[in-house]
Motif scaffolding. Structure first.
Motif, PDB file in Angstrom:
ATOM      1  N   UNK A  26       0.835  -1.213   0.000  1.00  0.00           N
ATOM      2  CA  UNK A  26       0.000   0.000   0.000  1.00  0.00           C
ATOM      3  C   UNK A  26       0.867   1.260   0.000  1.00  0.00           C
ATOM      4  N   UNK A  27       0.389   2.316  -0.634  1.00  0.00           N
ATOM      5  CA  UNK A  27       1.021   3.636  -0.560  1.00  0.00           C
ATOM      6  C   UNK A  27       0.326   4.439   0.546  1.00  0.00           C
ATOM      7  N   UNK A  28       0.827   5.644   0.817  1.00  0.00           N
ATOM      8  CA  UNK A  28       0.140   6.521   1.784  1.00  0.00           C
ATOM      9  C   UNK A  28      -1.317   6.719   1.369  1.00  0.00           C
ATOM     10  N   UNK A  29      -1.537   6.895   0.062  1.00  0.00           N
ATOM     11  CA  UNK A  29      -2.893   7.107  -0.461  1.00  0.00           C
ATOM     12  C   UNK A  29      -3.765   5.872  -0.217  1.00  0.00           C
ATOM     13  N   UNK A  30      -3.161   4.692  -0.367  1.00  0.00           N
ATOM     14  CA  UNK A  30      -3.891   3.450  -0.124  1.00  0.00           C
ATOM     15  C   UNK A  30      -4.277   3.303   1.339  1.00  0.00           C
ATOM     16  N   UNK A  31      -3.329   3.567   2.238  1.00  0.00           N
ATOM     17  CA  UNK A  31      -3.630   3.511   3.669  1.00  0.00           C
ATOM     18  C   UNK A  31      -4.724   4.525   4.031  1.00  0.00           C
ATOM     19  N   UNK A  32      -4.633   5.712   3.422  1.00  0.00           N
ATOM     20  CA  UNK A  32      -5.616   6.760   3.714  1.00  0.00           C
ATOM     21  C   UNK A  32      -7.030   6.302   3.375  1.00  0.00           C
ATOM     22  N   UNK A  33      -7.173   5.705   2.188  1.00  0.00           N
ATOM     23  CA  UNK A  33      -8.496   5.230   1.790  1.00  0.00           C
ATOM     24  C   UNK A  33      -8.950   4.086   2.695  1.00  0.00           C
ATOM     25  N   UNK A  34      -8.032   3.206   3.037  1.00  0.00           N
ATOM     26  CA  UNK A  34      -8.341   2.091   3.937  1.00  0.00           C
ATOM     27  C   UNK A  34      -8.890   2.621   5.265  1.00  0.00           C
ATOM     28  N   UNK A  35      -8.207   3.630   5.846  1.00  0.00           N
ATOM     29  CA  UNK A  35      -8.647   4.196   7.132  1.00  0.00           C
ATOM     30  C   UNK A  35      -9.986   4.918   6.976  1.00  0.00           C
ATOM     31  N   UNK A  36     -10.129   5.688   5.896  1.00  0.00           N
ATOM     32  CA  UNK A  36     -11.373   6.439   5.691  1.00  0.00           C
ATOM     33  C   UNK A  36     -12.581   5.525   5.501  1.00  0.00           C
ATOM     34  N   UNK A  37     -12.340   4.335   4.965  1.00  0.00           N
ATOM     35  CA  UNK A  37     -13.440   3.404   4.681  1.00  0.00           C
ATOM     36  C   UNK A  37     -13.617   2.339   5.774  1.00  0.00           C
ATOM     37  N   UNK A  38     -12.875   2.476   6.869  1.00  0.00           N
ATOM     38  CA  UNK A  38     -13.013   1.502   7.963  1.00  0.00           C
ATOM     39  C   UNK A  38     -14.449   1.495   8.467  1.00  0.00           C
ATOM     40  N   UNK A  39     -15.010   0.311   8.594  1.00  0.00           N
ATOM     41  CA  UNK A  39     -16.373   0.213   9.115  1.00  0.00           C
ATOM     42  C   UNK A  39     -16.392   0.559  10.608  1.00  0.00           C
ATOM     43  N   UNK A  40     -15.286   0.342  11.277  1.00  0.00           N
ATOM     44  CA  UNK A  40     -15.214   0.653  12.707  1.00  0.00           C
ATOM     45  C   UNK A  40     -13.852   0.291  13.247  1.00  0.00           C
ATOM     46  N   UNK A  41     -13.553   0.775  14.435  1.00  0.00           N
ATOM     47  CA  UNK A  41     -12.264   0.434  15.040  1.00  0.00           C
ATOM     48  C   UNK A  41     -12.411  -0.905  15.752  1.00  0.00           C
ATOM     49  N   UNK A  96     -12.689  -3.237  18.636  1.00  0.00           N
ATOM     50  CA  UNK A  96     -12.973  -3.037  20.067  1.00  0.00           C
ATOM     51  C   UNK A  96     -11.991  -3.807  20.940  1.00  0.00           C
ATOM     52  N   UNK A  97     -11.731  -3.267  22.108  1.00  0.00           N
ATOM     53  CA  UNK A  97     -10.888  -3.964  23.071  1.00  0.00           C
ATOM     54  C   UNK A  97     -11.709  -5.099  23.692  1.00  0.00           C
ATOM     55  N   UNK A  98     -11.051  -6.192  24.033  1.00  0.00           N
ATOM     56  CA  UNK A  98     -11.743  -7.294  24.704  1.00  0.00           C
ATOM     57  C   UNK A  98     -12.017  -6.905  26.161  1.00  0.00           C
ATOM     58  N   UNK A  99     -12.930  -7.626  26.789  1.00  0.00           N
ATOM     59  CA  UNK A  99     -13.251  -7.336  28.200  1.00  0.00           C
ATOM     60  C   UNK A  99     -12.016  -7.440  29.096  1.00  0.00           C
ATOM     61  N   UNK A 100     -11.170  -8.490  28.955  1.00  0.00           N
ATOM     62  CA  UNK A 100      -9.952  -8.548  29.786  1.00  0.00           C
ATOM     63  C   UNK A 100      -9.008  -7.365  29.517  1.00  0.00           C
ATOM     64  N   UNK A 101      -8.911  -6.949  28.245  1.00  0.00           N
ATOM     65  CA  UNK A 101      -8.046  -5.805  27.919  1.00  0.00           C
ATOM     66  C   UNK A 101      -8.571  -4.534  28.585  1.00  0.00           C
ATOM     67  N   UNK A 112      -7.032  -0.418  12.620  1.00  0.00           N
ATOM     68  CA  UNK A 112      -8.220  -0.639  13.462  1.00  0.00           C
ATOM     69  C   UNK A 112      -7.860  -0.904  14.922  1.00  0.00           C
ATOM     70  N   UNK A 113      -6.821  -1.745  15.148  1.00  0.00           N
ATOM     71  CA  UNK A 113      -6.415  -2.074  16.512  1.00  0.00           C
ATOM     72  C   UNK A 113      -5.824  -0.879  17.246  1.00  0.00           C
ATOM     73  N   UNK A 114      -4.975  -0.116  16.551  1.00  0.00           N
ATOM     74  CA  UNK A 114      -4.342   1.055  17.169  1.00  0.00           C
ATOM     75  C   UNK A 114      -5.381   2.118  17.510  1.00  0.00           C
ATOM     76  N   UNK A 115      -6.302   2.367  16.581  1.00  0.00           N
ATOM     77  CA  UNK A 115      -7.351   3.368  16.829  1.00  0.00           C
ATOM     78  C   UNK A 115      -8.228   2.952  18.002  1.00  0.00           C
ATOM     79  N   UNK A 116      -8.525   1.652  18.090  1.00  0.00           N
ATOM     80  CA  UNK A 116      -9.338   1.161  19.203  1.00  0.00           C
ATOM     81  C   UNK A 116      -8.627   1.313  20.535  1.00  0.00           C
ATOM     82  N   UNK A 117      -7.323   1.002  20.556  1.00  0.00           N
ATOM     83  CA  UNK A 117      -6.541   1.098  21.794  1.00  0.00           C
ATOM     84  C   UNK A 117      -6.422   2.549  22.265  1.00  0.00           C
ATOM     85  N   UNK A 118      -6.113   3.442  21.327  1.00  0.00           N
ATOM     86  CA  UNK A 118      -5.951   4.866  21.669  1.00  0.00           C
ATOM     87  C   UNK A 118      -7.264   5.429  22.211  1.00  0.00           C
ATOM     88  N   UNK A 119      -8.367   5.077  21.561  1.00  0.00           N
ATOM     89  CA  UNK A 119      -9.670   5.598  22.001  1.00  0.00           C
ATOM     90  C   UNK A 119     -10.052   5.051  23.378  1.00  0.00           C
TER      91      UNK A 119
END
Length: 338
Positions: free
Chosen positions: A66-81, A83-88, A318-325
Motif C-alpha cells: 500500500x502507498x500513503x494514499x492506499x492507507x488513507x483510503x483504507x482508514x477512511x473506509x473503515x467500518x469501525x475500530x 474493540x478492546x476485549x473485556x480482559x483488555x 483498526x487495533x491502534x485506533x481502538x486502543x488509543x480511544x
C-alpha cells in the motif's frame, strides 16, 4: 471512486502486508481471502489500484504494497475500530486506577499505550487554558511570604511563592482565600481575570497591596507559556520496525525529540475524535515514513489535551485506533473522579 470489489482487494492487501511484512501478490490474495473472483480478475484490479496510486511495486518483487494514499483510503473506509476485549479493558482500568496524581496518570498512560500498541506513545498534559479552577489555597510561609497553590479540575497542581509588600495575618489570609474561591472556584481559567479585577477594592486600604500581589501571581500562573507539556515513551519500539523506514530511523527519533513537532502532530485538543495522519500528511519531513493516531481526552465530555501513538505507516490501524480511544476514555474517567 473505487468499486466495492477493488476496495475489498485494497483492504486485503493492507491487512496482509501489515500482518506479513511481505509484498502481496494476486495468488496469495485469492488463497487467503474470499474475494469471489479469479486470480486474473484480482490481477486486473491490482493493476488498476496501482495506476491510481493506491498500491506500488517495491523493487522487482512480484507483490504490491500500500502507498500513503492506499492507507488513507483504507482508514477512511473503515467500518469501525477494533474493540478492546473485556480482559483488555479491565487491565487498562486496573492499571490506570492505581495512579496517585496527575503526573502518575500521564506516566502510566504513556507506558500503557506503548505496551498495548507496541509503538511510540505521546501524552499531552491537560492544558491550563482549557481547564477549570477547582480551588485556590493560600498558606503562610513567613510573616510576609505566602504559598499560592492552584488546583485544577484535571488534577493539575501549580505552586508559587508570593513575597507580599507587608506582613499578612492568619485572619486576613483566610478572608482573602474565602473571597478568592467564592469568585473563581469552578470557573474557566479564561474567565478568572475579569472575575478578580475589582477584588482589591473589597479590602481595607492597607491590605490592597497584598491582595494585588497575590492576584498578580495567580494571573501569571494562568498564562505561563510553558504550560504545554508532553510525556513520551516506547521509543525503543521503533527498532522493531527498522525495515519500515527507507533509510534509517534517525530522522524519526530526531523529530520525536522536538516538543513543538509533537504538539503539532497531536493537533488541536478541541477536536475530540480519533485523528489519523499518514506518511506525507505529517508536515515534518522526518516523520514522512510514520503514521500518527491521536485522540482528545478530558472530563465531562470536553477534551483538555491529546494522546496518541507514532509508528510506521505499516500499522494495524483498526487495533491502534481502538486502543488509543479506549485508553483516552479511561483517562477521562479518572480525571473526572480525581
Amino acid at each position: 471512486m473505487l468499486s466495492e470489489r477493488r476496495l475489498q482487494v485494497l483492504r486485503a492487501i493492507v491487512q496482509d502486508y501489515v500482518g506479513t511484512q511481505e509484498p502481496v501478490g494476486s495468488k496469495a490474495l485469492t488463497e487467503r481471502h474470499s474475494l469471489g473472483v479469479s486470480p486474473a480478475t484480482v490481477r486486473n484490479d491490482m493493476a488498476a489500484l496501482e495506476d491510481e496510486g493506491y498500491i506500488a511495486q517495491p523493487h522487482t518483487s512480484a507483490g504490491r504494497i500500500p502507498t500513503d494514499k492506499g492507507y488513507r483510503l483504507f482508514v477512511d473506509k473503515l467500518a469501525g475500530v477494533k474493540p478492546m476485549t473485556a480482559p483488555e479493558r479491565r487491565a487498562i482500568q486496573n492499571f490506570l486506577e492505581g495512579a496517585v496524581d496527575l503526573d502518575d496518570v500521564v506516566a502510566r498512560t504513556v507506558r500503557l499505550l506503548a505496551q498495548i500498541t507496541r509503538q511510540v506513545a505521546v501524552v499531552q498534559y491537560p492544558s491550563l487554558t482549557r481547564s477549570t479552577v477547582r480551588h485556590v489555597e493560600l498558606l503562610s510561609l513567613a510573616p510576609a511570604r505566602v504559598m499560592l497553590v492552584l488546583i485544577t479540575d484535571t488534577g493539575r497542581v501549580e505552586q508559587r511563592v508570593v513575597d507580599c509588600p507587608a506582613p499578612v495575618g492568619d485572619a486576613s489570609l483566610a478572608d482573602l482565600r474565602a473571597r478568592l474561591n467564592s469568585r473563581v472556584a469552578n470557573r474557566r481559567f479564561a474567565d478568572v481575570p475579569s472575575l478578580v479585577e475589582d477584588l482589591p477594592e473589597a479590602f481595607e486600604h492597607e491590605d490592597r497591596g497584598t491582595v494585588s500581589t497575590v492576584l498578580s501571581t495567580l494571573l501569571e500562573t494562568l498564562v505561563e507559556e510553558n504550560e504545554e507539556r508532553l510525556m513520551i515513551g516506547g521509543t525503543a519500539n521503533l527498532t522493531r520496525f527498522g525495515h519500515d523506514f527507507p533509510l534509517t530511523i534517525r530522522p524519526v527519533l530526531e523529530a520525536l525529540e522536538e516538543q513543538v513537532v509533537l504538539l503539532k502532530l497531536l493537533g488541536e485538543a478541541q477536536d475530540p475524535g480519533v485523528t489519523v495522519r499518514i506518511g506525507h500528511e505529517n508536515a515534518h519531513e522526518g516523520l514522512n515514513s510514520t503514521s500518527v493516531v491521536s485522540v482528545g481526552y478530558g472530563s465531562g465530555g470536553e477534551a483538555v489535551a491529546k494522546l496518541g501513538v507514532v509508528g510506521p505507516t505499516r500499522m494495524d490501524y483498526p487495533g491502534t485506533m481502538g486502543a488509543v480511544r479506549a485508553v483516552a476514555r479511561y483517562v477521562g474517567q479518572i480525571l473526572a473522579e480525581s
